[in-house]
Design a protein around this motif. Structure first.
Motif, short mmCIF file in Angstrom:
data_model
loop_
_atom_site.label_atom_id
_atom_site.label_comp_id
_atom_site.label_asym_id
_atom_site.label_seq_id
_atom_site.Cartn_x
_atom_site.Cartn_y
_atom_site.Cartn_z
N GLU A 1 0.83 -1.20 0.00
CA GLU A 1 0.00 0.00 0.00
C GLU A 1 0.87 1.26 0.00
OE1 GLU A 1 -2.22 -2.99 2.70
OE2 GLU A 1 -0.14 -2.43 2.25
N LYS B 1 4.03 1.47 -0.95
CA LYS B 1 4.78 1.51 -2.21
C LYS B 1 3.96 2.20 -3.30
CE LYS B 1 6.96 -1.63 -5.57
NZ LYS B 1 6.02 -1.47 -6.70
N ARG B 2 2.70 1.84 -3.43
CA ARG B 2 1.85 2.43 -4.47
C ARG B 2 1.65 3.93 -4.24
NH1 ARG B 2 -2.54 -2.46 -4.14
NH2 ARG B 2 -1.51 -3.91 -5.58
N GLU C 1 4.95 5.86 -5.06
CA GLU C 1 5.19 5.97 -6.49
C GLU C 1 4.25 6.99 -7.13
OE1 GLU C 1 4.87 1.99 -7.93
OE2 GLU C 1 6.95 1.47 -7.41
N TYR D 1 12.06 2.49 -3.35
CA TYR D 1 10.82 2.55 -4.11
C TYR D 1 10.46 4.01 -4.37
CZ TYR D 1 10.26 -2.28 -2.52
OH TYR D 1 10.45 -3.61 -2.27
#
Length: 374
Positions: free
Chosen positions: A176, A178-179, A182, A214
């Motif tokens: 979660e 990481k998204r 990004e 990330y």
């Protein structure tokens, strides 16, 4: 099934290091304090790897003008380009790392940009250096090969432009987070949002830390391709081009007078690399050192450099800085306090336009130069 990292020791034996959790968040934070390179500057910028200066741990961030520390940031670092890097450390077992920590970090960054004067960051670093018997001027020189004054000007320019870096640090980065990272990093400019995962492996007294970054997607890299370190410095032409957007023609003419005085009186002119704000800084050379009397900004003000004077002779003398301050107070419209001899107060162009104020301003700096050469 083996899931660790394998090493071959001096006895030519294969040793498997098993992944282990950090026992506490504080241990994790201490590792980062003692080993700033864990922030993995090469992963963040492979072309120009980041180098790190720890300002301090548990740094207070105000929530209002001249306010106290409403929030406490885990770590504040600066890199060689003077980009403030805010780091929050969480273990993966802390459920807040999935979403809650993102709002917290954005709060920190937004308020830091708005309410964090660079003088406060300088004070935090200098206090830490004092407790550790370090010289902050020499520390920045050794780490970044930078002059103290010009380095902090970079930091101020970055803060003003909103150029900060936010790093979420954890032993494992949830999908979660990481998204979200990004997405944010692709949308935000000039701010940068990253997540750094550092996994720990141990066996037989050995400890290995493995980082993974990330947020640096190809889309984010395209958007941020004009990084601070790759931007060209301002020039006289670009300075005045930007200045004309912000002030009247009369104030542009005043700036031209300041430039002419500096070109005729000082050894050289220096220019900043700010993305949205330009600066010109006269340079006076004496005994292998550079002295900067003031800075002129494209937003229409002159910044007096009392704070920077305090780090070099002869103006490391409080008495001499007080004498200079009293001279400035004789200029109509300039209001200074005794505490300003350790700060960088600003003078608006409209004050220097009045009467003979500009001539008095030049006389004070000619006196300043004379003191340097005595």
């Amino acid at each position: 099934m083996p899931t660790g990292i394998f090493l071959i020791n001096k006895k030519n034996e294969l040793v498997e290091l098993e992944e282990t959790d950090f026992q506490s968040e504080d241990i994790f934070q201490e590792l980062l304090e003692n080993y700033p390179n864990l922030l993995s500057g090469k992963l963040i910028d492979p072309e120009v790897p980041r180098s790190w200066l720890l300002v301090d741990r548990e740094v207070g961030i105000p929530g209002e003008e001249k306010g106290g520390g409403r929030w406490s940031l885990d770590h504040l670092f600066l890199d060689q380009d003077g980009i403030p890097t805010l780091v929050e450390v969480k273990r993966s077992s802390d459920t807040r790392i999935r979403r809650e920590v993102v709002g917290q970090m954005l709060d920190y960054a937004a308020n830091a940009i708005t309410y964090w004067p660079v003088e406060q960051i300088i004070s935090v670093l200098e206090n830490r250096c004092e407790t550790q018997n370090e010289d902050p001027v020499q520390l920045i020189k050794n780490l970044f090969d930078a002059e103290y004054e010009t380095y902090w000007d970079r930091v101020k320019t970055n803060l003003t432009a909103g150029k900060v870096r936010m790093i979420f640090l954890a032993d494992k980065i949830p999908i979660e987070l990481k998204r979200i990272v990004e997405f944010l990093n692709e949308q935000m400019d000039p701010a940068e949002v990253l997540a750094l995962e550092i996994r720990q492996f141990k066996a037989d007294g050995l400890q290995t830390l493995v980082p993974r970054l990330y947020g640096n997607t190809s889309d984010a890299e395209k958007r941020k391709s004009t990084s601070y370190s790759k931007r060209e410095p301002w020039t006289k032409e670009t300075f005045f081009e930007e200045l004309r957007k912000n002030v009247s023609q009369e104030q542009v003419d005043l700036a031209k007078q300041i430039f002419a005085w500096a070109e005729n009186t000082c050894d050289q002119l220096g220019y900043g690399r700010g993305k949205t704000m330009g600066s010109m800084i006269p340079v006076i050379e004496k005994d292998g050192k550079e002295h900067y009397p003031f800075a002129v900004w494209t937003t229409g003000y002159v910044e007096l450099y009392f704070q920077w004077h305090s780090y070099k002779k002869p103006f490391d003398s409080e008495e001499l800085r007080l004498e200079m301050l009293e001279k400035f107070k004789q200029i109509k419209g300039i209001s200074l306090n005794k505490d300003d001899i350790n700060k960088r107060p600003s003078v608006q162009f409209n004050i220097l336009q009045q009467g003979d104020n500009l001539e008095k301003f030049f006389e004070i700096h000619e006196w300043f130069i004379k003191q340097l050469h005595n």
